[in-house]
Design an enzyme around this catalytic site. Structure first.
Site, PDB file in Angstrom:
ATOM      1  N   PHE A 115       0.811  -1.217  -0.008  1.00 61.30           N
ATOM      2  CA  PHE A 115       0.045  -0.091   0.082  1.00 61.30           C
ATOM      3  C   PHE A 115       0.938   1.330   0.123  1.00 61.30           C
ATOM      4  O   PHE A 115       1.652   1.509   1.017  1.00 61.30           O
ATOM      5  CB  PHE A 115      -1.028   0.100   1.098  1.00 61.30           C
ATOM      6  CG  PHE A 115      -2.062   1.302   1.255  1.00 61.30           C
ATOM      7  CD1 PHE A 115      -3.086   1.001   0.524  1.00 61.30           C
ATOM      8  CD2 PHE A 115      -1.671   2.271   1.887  1.00 61.30           C
ATOM      9  CE1 PHE A 115      -3.896   2.116   0.269  1.00 61.30           C
ATOM     10  CE2 PHE A 115      -2.547   3.369   1.691  1.00 61.30           C
ATOM     11  CZ  PHE A 115      -3.489   3.438   1.005  1.00 61.30           C
ATOM     12  N   ASP A 203       9.420   2.882   1.651  1.00 56.88           N
ATOM     13  CA  ASP A 203       8.082   3.541   2.179  1.00 56.88           C
ATOM     14  C   ASP A 203       8.213   3.377   3.619  1.00 56.88           C
ATOM     15  O   ASP A 203       7.578   2.204   3.931  1.00 56.88           O
ATOM     16  CB  ASP A 203       6.918   3.158   1.416  1.00 56.88           C
ATOM     17  CG  ASP A 203       5.759   4.073   1.771  1.00 56.88           C
ATOM     18  OD1 ASP A 203       5.587   4.465   2.770  1.00 56.88           O
ATOM     19  OD2 ASP A 203       4.591   3.823   0.763  1.00 56.88           O
ATOM     20  N   LYS A 232       2.958  10.631   7.741  1.00 52.78           N
ATOM     21  CA  LYS A 232       2.110  10.466   9.100  1.00 52.78           C
ATOM     22  C   LYS A 232       2.797  11.209  10.243  1.00 52.78           C
ATOM     23  O   LYS A 232       2.378  12.258  10.651  1.00 52.78           O
ATOM     24  CB  LYS A 232       2.256   8.922   9.170  1.00 52.78           C
ATOM     25  CG  LYS A 232       1.260   8.197   8.122  1.00 52.78           C
ATOM     26  CD  LYS A 232       0.816   6.782   8.668  1.00 52.78           C
ATOM     27  CE  LYS A 232       0.205   6.079   7.295  1.00 52.78           C
ATOM     28  NZ  LYS A 232      -1.147   6.273   6.971  1.00 52.78           N
TER      29      LYS A 232
HETATM   30  C1  LIG Z   1       3.042   2.779   3.756  1.00 53.57           C
HETATM   31  C2  LIG Z   1       2.347   3.907   3.223  1.00 53.57           C
HETATM   32  N1  LIG Z   1       2.425   4.479   2.153  1.00 53.57           N
HETATM   33  C3  LIG Z   1       1.760   5.553   1.800  1.00 53.57           C
HETATM   34  C4  LIG Z   1       0.454   5.934   2.425  1.00 53.57           C
HETATM   35  C5  LIG Z   1      -0.523   6.983   1.893  1.00 53.57           C
HETATM   36  O1  LIG Z   1      -0.447   7.848   2.939  1.00 53.57           O
HETATM   37  P1  LIG Z   1      -1.553   8.944   2.828  1.00 53.57           P
HETATM   38  O2  LIG Z   1      -3.013   8.417   3.338  1.00 53.57           O
HETATM   39  O3  LIG Z   1      -0.995  10.093   3.710  1.00 53.57           O
HETATM   40  O4  LIG Z   1      -1.698   9.630   1.266  1.00 53.57           O
HETATM   41  C6  LIG Z   1       0.238   4.939   3.587  1.00 53.57           C
HETATM   42  C7  LIG Z   1      -1.188   5.059   4.236  1.00 53.57           C
HETATM   43  O5  LIG Z   1      -1.496   4.548   5.147  1.00 53.57           O
HETATM   44  C8  LIG Z   1       1.073   3.817   3.985  1.00 53.57           C
HETATM   45  O6  LIG Z   1       0.756   3.062   5.072  1.00 53.57           O
END
Ligand SMILES: Cc1ncc(COP(=O)(O)O)c(C=O)c1O
Length: 784
Positions: A115, A203, A232
């Protein structure tokens, strides 16, 4: 999930009534320091007091500069550049552009199940295609590798490595349900990326900033990325703030000249980011998170051992942990089966934990049976214990009677005053069908028949008192149509077999009447559209969905063919009555026959079937308030076959009858008022029944349930209570007809509309014979 909160203090949220909840979801990890952390508030106050400018683009932000420097200092490896962003997804977008800009290569790899966010570029990297459904096409140039499988990655790069710009990985897949890869996976991925000149993009938007007990999760493995993505927690639980950190050799000045984002590098947000880093790097918060995480995971493991029927697995690292629940299985009652197939089981359990234990846990987006326990890093040991005690108590209740505790916790018994609304109160996500050998080729739509029906299909709700039951039915009626379960495979005598799905409309006939024909009709349309989305060729309409869809006419032409099942229902009811008459040496020619509810489709077909046998007399009984004209027309048509056909709107006409076939849609036991003579054979086809328990208890009558079919295989059950509370391998004929048509591959509308030909009944009976579907043994269940 409809709670709202008015205060946040550390690990606690407070709602408007003053009720306090321990927040163990921390907004997917955005709250490392808890709600309204003092150091965050201080940073904001200081900025405001000093009238610091927040927005100074295109000039340099004082704190943005400092935060960028601090981030590259703290990050593992040799990252030298920082691009600020306003969200996780935007951070991913920046990384996609950068890796392509520098390398000139197009292909970006990521892991199945990953994700990375929901903007279109981030969705293209995300390895969960369900989030992209209906919004495609996504950009080309993205590929997937299995997560945690370094050999597969090696093989993929051996083939495609020269075309690959970057590999995006989460050190732990958070949204998929906290999936931790094998220990050497990241290190091998690192080595392979280096070998092929590919950027390793980690990520750490969810795993970073202390969540796993180290500042960055990759540090546990001693791995340094080429690009590191964070968001986050960086904003202190107050600001949207992310950063894409980049190593010099992957930086591109062309990108730097062309990329921009108005709100990125908000100077006050960056001041907060600095305070967050300060809090994380002094005072041992990460170390503490590791220690608390170990205690948390140990307790989860212990819970899993004590409640194996509730918890299938536990996993995690630091304060990023997950409980994989055992989703309700095939043996589950109707309500939980529905919840599970709509992908809502983890939500139902999370709602239960909130209501029972005042603890907020987080359903995983990518796995319908996983809840995450990820409190703010600053949670106190006492509070963590309290949360776990709460989880323990809820597990005990789930183990004892999951349906009861969930129904009570999600507000299903509070629905007393719910108004008849124009639309259902909620929208359901697309259903999740457990994989079986063959795809479902038919769907069958059911609804609650009466309050006793609930006892058969949901034994765990037997403890509801009458008032609670009434409220439960109110609640269920507010839900849209959804998938109840997959059917068992039905095998014909010919060797052919079919699978299907059962769709459910959680409405009693009373609720349908209350909600009105338009709303119910729309819900049936939705059910048929849902069936179409599942790719079935045929939908069978059960019970009152026939009259509420204008005998199927309202839902034809939407994709799947439609059957009302009326042809086989009438045929089997007729056959059951005939068999009983034969046993009594009662020749049909001598019999006085009454059809109650003769205006309905099944009633009309029964009248035709009996008329064809030329009984001594045939009386068509209809509702005095409607249908006089139709009945008269039917009488005239039948009079061509048989002499003594009459019409009556008075149940007194049943007084002299030997055979009474009852198929009304009255939803009440109309035969209670009828003067049934001793010795009468009563075939009750109606659901809810036309013959009450009192009539059925009369020993001088023979009352059987009509329209029942024995399926070819013994012991076949359509879930708890066998769907209609019938014995195993016995089913209502309308379902049997649907199955027969599916076995034959007859994808055509059958039994739809007012005039159904007798030839259709004969055809269905012939199909039944060919596939080994027989008349069921008579059911004389006085206890109903
Ligand atoms: C690993 C990871 N990457 C990207 C995102 C996307 O973040 P956002 O919701 O701030 O766009 C998330 C959100 O849960 C995530 O867990």
């Amino acid at each position: 999930m409809s709670r709202t909160f008015v205060r946040g203090e550390g690990a606690w949220l407070v709602d408007a009534t003053g009720r306090r909840f321990l927040d163990c979801g921390a907004q997917y990890g955005a709250l490392a320091l808890g709600h309204n952390a003092p150091c965050v508030q201080q940073a904001v106050r200081a900025a405001l007091d000093a009238a610091e400018p927040a927005m100074v683009q295109p000039y340099r932000g004082l704190h943005a500069d400092a935060l960028a420097r601090r981030l590259v200092e703290l990050a593992p490896g040799h990252l030298t550049h920082c691009v600020f962003t306003n969200s996780g997804a935007e951070t991913v977008e920046a990384a996609i552009k950068l890796v392509r800009a520098r390398s000139g290569r197009e292909l970006i790899l990521s892991a199945h199940g990953s994700f990375h966010g929901k903007t279109t570029g981030a969705l293209a990297v995300t390895g969960q295609p369900q989030y992209a459904a209906g919004v495609g096409p996504l950009a080309p140039g993205f590929g997937r590798v299995p997560f945690g499988d370094a050999d597969a990655l090696e093989a993929c790069l051996a083939h495609d490595g020269a075309r690959v710009a970057a590999l995006f990985l989460e050190p732990i897949q958070g949204e998929r349900g906290v999936i931790v890869p094998p220990p050497d996976y990241l290190a091998r991925a690192r080595e392979l990326c280096t070998r092929h000149g590919i950027a390793l993009v980690l990520d750490e938007i969810q795993t970073g900033l202390g969540r796993t007990g180290a500042l960055f999760a990759c540090e546990h493995e001693g791995v340094a990325p080429d690009l590191l993505l964070i968001a986050k927690a960086l904003g202190g639980g107050l600001f949207p703030l992310g950063a894409c950190l980049v190593a010099d050799e992957f930086w591109d000045s062309g990108f730097a000249l062309r990329h921009s984002s108005t709100f990125a590098n908000n100077n006050v947000a960056c001041r907060v980011g600095l305070a967050v880093l300060e809090a994380l790097t002094t005072g041992g918060l990460c170390r503490e998170a590791a220690r608390k995480g170990e205690a948390l995971l140990a307790r989860l493991v212990e819970l899993a051992a004590r409640y194996p029927e509730v918890i299938a697995a536990t996993r995690g690292r630091g304060l990023l942990t997950a409980i994989e629940l055992h989703p309700p299985g095939d043996e589950a009652g109707a309500f939980l089966s529905f919840v599970r197939h709509q992908g809502l089981y983890a939500y139902a359990v999370a709602a239960t934990v909130a209501e029972r234990a005042s603890v907020l846990v987080l359903p995983a987006l990518g796995d319908a049976s996983v809840i995450r326990v990820m409190p703010p890093l600053m949670i106190g040991d006492d509070d963590l214990e309290r949360a776990l005690d709460g989880l323990d108590a809820v597990c005990a209740r789930l183990a004892e009677n999951a349906t009861d505790v969930i129904v009570r916790s999600i507000g299903a018994l509070d629905a007393e005053g719910v108004a008849a609304e124009a639309e259902p109160a909620v929208v359901l996500p697309p259903p999740i069908l457990p994989a079986r050998g063959t795809a479902p080729s038919y769907a069958f739509l059911v609804h609650y028949i009466d309050t006793e029906h609930l006892d058969a299909i949901d034994p765990e709700l037997r403890g509801l008192d009458p008032a609670e039951r009434a409220r439960f039915f109110r609640f269920a009626a507010q839900l849209p149509a959804g998938v109840l379960r997959r059917t068992p495979t039905v095998r014909s005598l010919t060797g052919a077999s079919v699978d299907g799905v059962i769709l459910a409309l959680g409405m009693l006939p009373d609720e349908m009447a209350r909600l009105g024909a338009r709303r119910v009709g729309r819900e049936i349309e939705r059910a048929v559209d849902l069936a179409a989305s599942l790719g079935v060729g045929l939908v069978g309409l059960g019970g009152y969905t026939v009259p509420y869809s204008r005998r199927g006419l309202g839902v034809t032409g939407r994709g799947p063919a439609i059957t009302t099942g009326n042809a086989l229902t009438a045929g089997m009811a007729f056959a059951a009555t005939l068999r009983l008459a034969k046993d009594r040496d009662l020749a049909l020619r001598e019999a006085r026959v009454a059809i109650v509810g003769a205006r309905g489709s099944v009633g009309t077909l029964c009248a035709r079937l009996f008329a064809r046998e030329r009984p001594r007399s045939l009386v068509l009984v209809g509702n005095p308030e409607s249908g006089g004209v139709h009945l008269e027309r039917l009488r005239q048509a039948l009079a061509r076959d048989t002499g003594a056909v009459s019409v009556s709107s008075d149940l007194a006409a049943l007084a002299g009858c030997d055979i009474v076939v009852s198929a009304t849609a009255a939803a009440r036991p109309v035969l209670d008022e009828a003067p049934l003579a001793s010795g009468t054979i009563v075939c009750d086809i109606a659901r809810p029944y036309d013959a009450s328990p009192r009539v059925r208890a009369r020993t001088d009558l023979t009352v059987i349930d009509g329209g029942l079919v024995a399926l070819p295989e013994p012991g076949l059950s359509f879930g708890t209570g066998n769907l209609m509370g019938l014995p195993a391998s016995v089913q209502v004929a309308c379902l049997a007809e649907t199955i027969l048509l599916a076995l034959e591959g007859e994808w055509r509308d059958v039994g739809v509309g007012r005039d159904v030909e007798l030839a259709e009944v004969d055809h269905m009976l012939a199909l039944a014979d060919r596939h080994g579907f027989r008349l069921a043994e008579p059911i004389r269940a006085a206890a109903r």
